[in-house]
Scaffold this motif. Structure first.
Motif, PDB file in Angstrom:
ATOM      1  N   TYR A 191      35.915 -16.842  71.642  1.00  0.00           N
ATOM      2  CA  TYR A 191      34.414 -16.907  71.884  1.00  0.00           C
ATOM      3  C   TYR A 191      33.911 -16.918  70.646  1.00  0.00           C
ATOM      4  O   TYR A 191      34.177 -16.752  69.638  1.00  0.00           O
ATOM      5  N   ILE A 192      32.732 -17.237  71.109  1.00  0.00           N
ATOM      6  CA  ILE A 192      31.606 -17.215  69.516  1.00  0.00           C
ATOM      7  C   ILE A 192      30.158 -16.370  69.949  1.00  0.00           C
ATOM      8  O   ILE A 192      29.662 -16.824  71.282  1.00  0.00           O
ATOM      9  N   ALA A 193      30.193 -14.934  69.311  1.00  0.00           N
ATOM     10  CA  ALA A 193      29.102 -14.087  69.019  1.00  0.00           C
ATOM     11  C   ALA A 193      27.926 -14.315  68.178  1.00  0.00           C
ATOM     12  O   ALA A 193      28.129 -14.124  66.999  1.00  0.00           O
ATOM     13  N   CYS A 194      26.443 -14.777  68.582  1.00  0.00           N
ATOM     14  CA  CYS A 194      25.718 -14.895  67.758  1.00  0.00           C
ATOM     15  C   CYS A 194      24.454 -14.108  67.665  1.00  0.00           C
ATOM     16  O   CYS A 194      24.374 -13.778  68.960  1.00  0.00           O
ATOM     17  N   ALA A 195      24.164 -13.794  66.901  1.00  0.00           N
ATOM     18  CA  ALA A 195      22.956 -12.696  66.367  1.00  0.00           C
ATOM     19  C   ALA A 195      21.762 -13.774  66.237  1.00  0.00           C
ATOM     20  O   ALA A 195      22.008 -14.679  64.636  1.00  0.00           O
ATOM     21  N   SER A 196      20.822 -13.727  66.485  1.00  0.00           N
ATOM     22  CA  SER A 196      19.859 -15.448  66.341  1.00  0.00           C
ATOM     23  C   SER A 196      18.235 -14.747  66.156  1.00  0.00           C
ATOM     24  O   SER A 196      17.894 -14.118  67.039  1.00  0.00           O
ATOM     25  N   SER A 197      17.518 -15.081  65.274  1.00  0.00           N
ATOM     26  CA  SER A 197      16.200 -14.781  65.044  1.00  0.00           C
ATOM     27  C   SER A 197      15.322 -15.978  63.914  1.00  0.00           C
ATOM     28  O   SER A 197      15.738 -16.422  62.583  1.00  0.00           O
TER      29      SER A 197
END
Length: 193
Positions: A168-174
């Motif tokens: 799994y790859i969990a990402c937060a982007s902004s």
């Protein structure tokens, strides 16, 4: 509109082709109904919010957030290639943070080999700036980077999660939140066995 998770997921997907089986679970069961969006928007900003992937394996608990489900609108946020295996896509318009989780399938390599290859691939990608990879544990590795998109700098902070049944790859982007804010959004990730 920014397409935040594309580079992180694309990099991980390239590695997954070598590290995973041919099984590719792309089922999506989350709903973006107005009722869910309305109830989420009605939560006070200080409320703790738990977001669960459509396959029920990953949960992310956040504080001071108002995330709304965007899985049904994934095409607005990322290209078709990055949508493969996508099991969570949430957006908090107040903070400008988008969270995504992708299931890359069952691994064929050991965790240490996978994490080493992921770190090498990230560092070798000339389109990424400020690449920073954390020390891998037996089943997780944090990493972050920035890249240019549509004339703005997009920050991404991710966690690669390794288990026998799936990567799994969990990402937060902004394009507006700091790397620390993105790391805080991913601070509480739970994996169901």
């Amino acid at each position: 509109m920014f397409k935040p998770a594309l580079p992180a997921i694309a990099i991980a997907a390239l590695l997954a082709l070598a590290a995973c089986s041919d099984k590719n679970d792309t089922s999506v069961s989350l709903s973006a109904s107005e009722a869910v969006a309305a109830s989420t928007a009605a939560q006070p900003a200080s409320a703790e919010q738990t977001l669960t992937s459509s396959d029920g394996k990953i949960s992310i608990t956040t504080a001071n957030s108002q995330f709304t489900d965007q899985l049904a609108n994934a095409a607005q946020w990322m290209g078709a290639d990055a949508q493969s295996g996508l099991v969570l896509l949430q957006r908090d318009d107040n903070s400008g943070i988008t969270l995504s989780v992708s299931n890359l399938g069952a691994p064929k390599k050991s965790a240490d080999v996978y994490f080493k290859q992921l770190a090498e691939t990230l560092k070798a990608d000339s389109t990424l700036q400020d690449v920073n990879t954390g020390v891998a544990t037996e089943n997780r590795m944090n990493y972050r980077f920035a890249h240019e998109q549509d004339g703005s700098t997009l920050n991404e902070n991710c966690v690669a999660i390794y288990e026998a049944s799936g990567l799994y790859i969990a990402c937060a982007s902004s394009d507006s939140a700091s790397q620390q804010q993105l790391a805080d959004a991913l601070k509480s990730i739970s994996l169901k066995p």
